[in-house]
Scaffold this motif. Structure first.
Motif, PDB file in Angstrom:
ATOM      1  N   UNK A 124      88.172 -53.419  42.266  1.00 35.23           N
ATOM      2  CA  UNK A 124      88.766 -54.573  41.602  1.00 35.23           C
ATOM      3  C   UNK A 124      87.681 -55.522  41.102  1.00 35.23           C
ATOM      4  N   UNK A 125      86.640 -55.703  41.920  1.00 35.65           N
ATOM      5  CA  UNK A 125      85.542 -56.581  41.533  1.00 35.65           C
ATOM      6  C   UNK A 125      84.773 -56.047  40.332  1.00 35.65           C
ATOM      7  N   UNK A 126      84.529 -54.747  40.315  1.00 31.43           N
ATOM      8  CA  UNK A 126      83.833 -54.119  39.179  1.00 31.43           C
ATOM      9  C   UNK A 126      84.649 -54.305  37.905  1.00 31.43           C
ATOM     10  N   UNK A 127      85.946 -54.049  37.988  1.00 30.82           N
ATOM     11  CA  UNK A 127      86.829 -54.196  36.824  1.00 30.82           C
ATOM     12  C   UNK A 127      86.775 -55.630  36.280  1.00 30.82           C
ATOM     13  N   UNK A 128      86.862 -56.603  37.171  1.00 28.60           N
ATOM     14  CA  UNK A 128      86.870 -58.011  36.762  1.00 28.60           C
ATOM     15  C   UNK A 128      85.559 -58.404  36.094  1.00 28.60           C
ATOM     16  N   UNK A 129      84.437 -58.016  36.712  1.00 25.91           N
ATOM     17  CA  UNK A 129      83.117 -58.394  36.184  1.00 25.91           C
ATOM     18  C   UNK A 129      82.837 -57.712  34.847  1.00 25.91           C
ATOM     19  N   UNK A 130      83.244 -56.446  34.717  1.00 29.20           N
ATOM     20  CA  UNK A 130      83.029 -55.744  33.453  1.00 29.20           C
ATOM     21  C   UNK A 130      83.830 -56.398  32.327  1.00 29.20           C
ATOM     22  N   UNK A 131      85.038 -56.800  32.628  1.00 30.01           N
ATOM     23  CA  UNK A 131      85.879 -57.449  31.611  1.00 30.01           C
ATOM     24  C   UNK A 131      85.250 -58.759  31.155  1.00 30.01           C
ATOM     25  N   UNK A 149      75.574 -53.117  30.718  1.00 29.90           N
ATOM     26  CA  UNK A 149      76.491 -54.005  31.438  1.00 29.90           C
ATOM     27  C   UNK A 149      76.932 -53.361  32.752  1.00 29.90           C
ATOM     28  N   UNK A 150      77.208 -52.061  32.716  1.00 30.34           N
ATOM     29  CA  UNK A 150      77.607 -51.348  33.935  1.00 30.34           C
ATOM     30  C   UNK A 150      76.480 -51.386  34.967  1.00 30.34           C
ATOM     31  N   UNK A 151      75.260 -51.122  34.530  1.00 29.58           N
ATOM     32  CA  UNK A 151      74.104 -51.145  35.441  1.00 29.58           C
ATOM     33  C   UNK A 151      73.956 -52.517  36.099  1.00 29.58           C
ATOM     34  N   UNK A 152      74.045 -53.559  35.282  1.00 30.36           N
ATOM     35  CA  UNK A 152      73.913 -54.928  35.785  1.00 30.36           C
ATOM     36  C   UNK A 152      75.007 -55.247  36.798  1.00 30.36           C
ATOM     37  N   UNK A 153      76.228 -54.819  36.488  1.00 29.80           N
ATOM     38  CA  UNK A 153      77.373 -55.085  37.367  1.00 29.80           C
ATOM     39  C   UNK A 153      77.224 -54.353  38.701  1.00 29.80           C
ATOM     40  N   UNK A 154      76.850 -53.079  38.656  1.00 25.65           N
ATOM     41  CA  UNK A 154      76.718 -52.296  39.885  1.00 25.65           C
ATOM     42  C   UNK A 154      75.578 -52.813  40.757  1.00 25.65           C
ATOM     43  N   UNK A 155      74.481 -53.220  40.142  1.00 30.09           N
ATOM     44  CA  UNK A 155      73.365 -53.777  40.910  1.00 30.09           C
ATOM     45  C   UNK A 155      73.800 -55.055  41.628  1.00 30.09           C
ATOM     46  N   UNK A 156      74.623 -55.855  40.943  1.00 32.31           N
ATOM     47  CA  UNK A 156      75.136 -57.079  41.563  1.00 32.31           C
ATOM     48  C   UNK A 156      76.076 -56.789  42.714  1.00 32.31           C
ATOM     49  N   UNK A 157      76.882 -55.727  42.568  1.00 30.14           N
ATOM     50  CA  UNK A 157      77.824 -55.340  43.615  1.00 30.14           C
ATOM     51  C   UNK A 157      77.080 -54.855  44.863  1.00 30.14           C
ATOM     52  N   UNK A 158      76.007 -54.090  44.651  1.00 35.34           N
ATOM     53  CA  UNK A 158      75.316 -53.449  45.773  1.00 35.34           C
ATOM     54  C   UNK A 158      74.379 -54.385  46.514  1.00 35.34           C
ATOM     55  N   UNK A 159      73.977 -55.474  45.889  1.00 34.08           N
ATOM     56  CA  UNK A 159      73.126 -56.434  46.567  1.00 34.08           C
ATOM     57  C   UNK A 159      71.674 -55.991  46.648  1.00 34.08           C
ATOM     58  N   UNK A 160      70.810 -56.948  46.942  1.00 38.11           N
ATOM     59  CA  UNK A 160      69.370 -56.699  46.974  1.00 38.11           C
ATOM     60  C   UNK A 160      68.796 -56.801  48.389  1.00 38.11           C
TER      61      UNK A 160
END
Length: 323
Positions: free
Chosen positions: A73-80, A100-111
């Motif tokens: 759900x979070x990925x869908x929202x951020x991509x939109x 955009x997908x790369x940026x979103x997934x990196x944000x989801x996975x954390x550093x």
């Protein structure tokens, strides 16, 4: 590795590109200057109608790949949020959406990362052994992972002893001994049916007496629903006070891993995760979801049965594998 999830994301990119590039040109009156600029720029705008249905399909695809619901759900929202309204050249839509997908997934996975070797060396400087407690369900690969960590620590000049505190499972002591010989570290075990906490206590005492730097504790596999075994783990944690508690689970277990991490965390606290069998994980949902859903960092991927088959976690590596 993660082929199903990679295919789903690739299909999403192709579908958006096709839809955007096929946008009909509106018949509007433009000045000559505007017409020239439009022809030269060849730019299109990604509209909500271009991505809405595709994002719904992507969310379902992510769930099929064992991505946790809150993550999908979070990925869908951020991509939109990032895609709608984006202006991009027609021949660069795929590249832009992939970015955009790369940026979103990196944000989801954390550093966030835990430097296991650095933490061990810091504790050693204080004069006490660094104690790591390995926990998780049956058959998740704890003993093999412990051997790999011992091999890693030895390679960094850190001596180890293994505490074979699984005194319940048949042949668990023998398995620990086999791995101990392969790595070249001593194994402190106990009688089957004996108190596992006493085994760990003896291993820590041995490390202190012999000047050994680290104690790696192998515990019996247990489900989070087993109250007696969880109480046993709670006792061990209270008495031994380990410096690091690592949950070991199979990447292919999907959402079950996330729920187990949460439950173990409630009982004794979890500091990090090792995902085993990542090399045969076709879906990739657990790797993508763990940090977002549990706030616990992945430390390593188990990618085989050899001692060197331990890959340090990198969000960049995972995203590169998916896009």
């Amino acid at each position: 590795m993660f082929n199903l999830l990679k295919d789903k994301l690739s299909s999403f990119v192709k579908s958006i590109s096709k839809k955007v590039e096929e946008q009909p040109q509106k018949e509007v009156k433009l000045s000559l200057e505007t017409k020239v600029k439009s022809i030269l720029s060849n730019e299109v705008e990604i509209k909500e109608k271009d991505v809405s249905g595709l994002l719904d399909e992507l969310e379902l695809s992510l769930l099929e790949a064992d991505v946790a619901y809150d993550v999908a759900s979070g990925v869908k929202k951020k991509l939109k949020e990032k895609l709608v309204g984006m202006h991009v050249k027609k021949d660069e839509v795929s590249r832009a959406v992939n970015g955009v997908i790369r940026e979103t997934l990196l944000g989801i996975m954390g550093k966030e990362k835990l430097d296991l070797v650095g933490m061990a060396k810091q504790k050693i400087d204080s004069g006490a052994p660094f104690v790591i407690l390995f926990i998780g369900p049956n058959g998740s690969g704890k003993t093999t992972s412990i051997a790999k960590i011992a091999h890693l620590l030895k390679g960094n000049g850190i001596s180890c002893v293994i505490a074979a505190a699984d005194t319940w499972r048949a042949a668990s002591q023998e398995q620990a001994e086999v791995w101990g010989k392969r790595v070249g570290v001593k194994v402190i075990g106990g009688q089957y049916g004996s108190d596992p906490t006493s085994v760990v206590w003896n291993a820590v005492a041995h490390a202190k007496a012999k000047g050994i730097n680290a104690v790696l504790v192998d515990t019996a596999g247990r489900q989070e629903t087993s109250r007696n075994l969880m109480r046993e783990l709670e006792k061990m944690n209270r008495v031994i006070k380990p410096d690091l508690k690592i949950y070991v689970g199979e990447a292919i277990a999907g959402n079950a891993v996330i729920e187990q991490v949460k439950e173990f965390d409630k009982v004794i606290g979890v500091d990090g995760v090792i995902l085993t069998k990542a090399d045969v994980d076709e879906k990739g949902g657990a790797a993508l979801s763990i940090y977002y859903s549990t706030s616990k960092p992945i430390l390593y991927f188990g990618v085989g049965q050899e001692l060197d088959d331990l890959k340090e976690f990198s969000a960049e590596f995972v995203v590169e594998s998916l896009t």
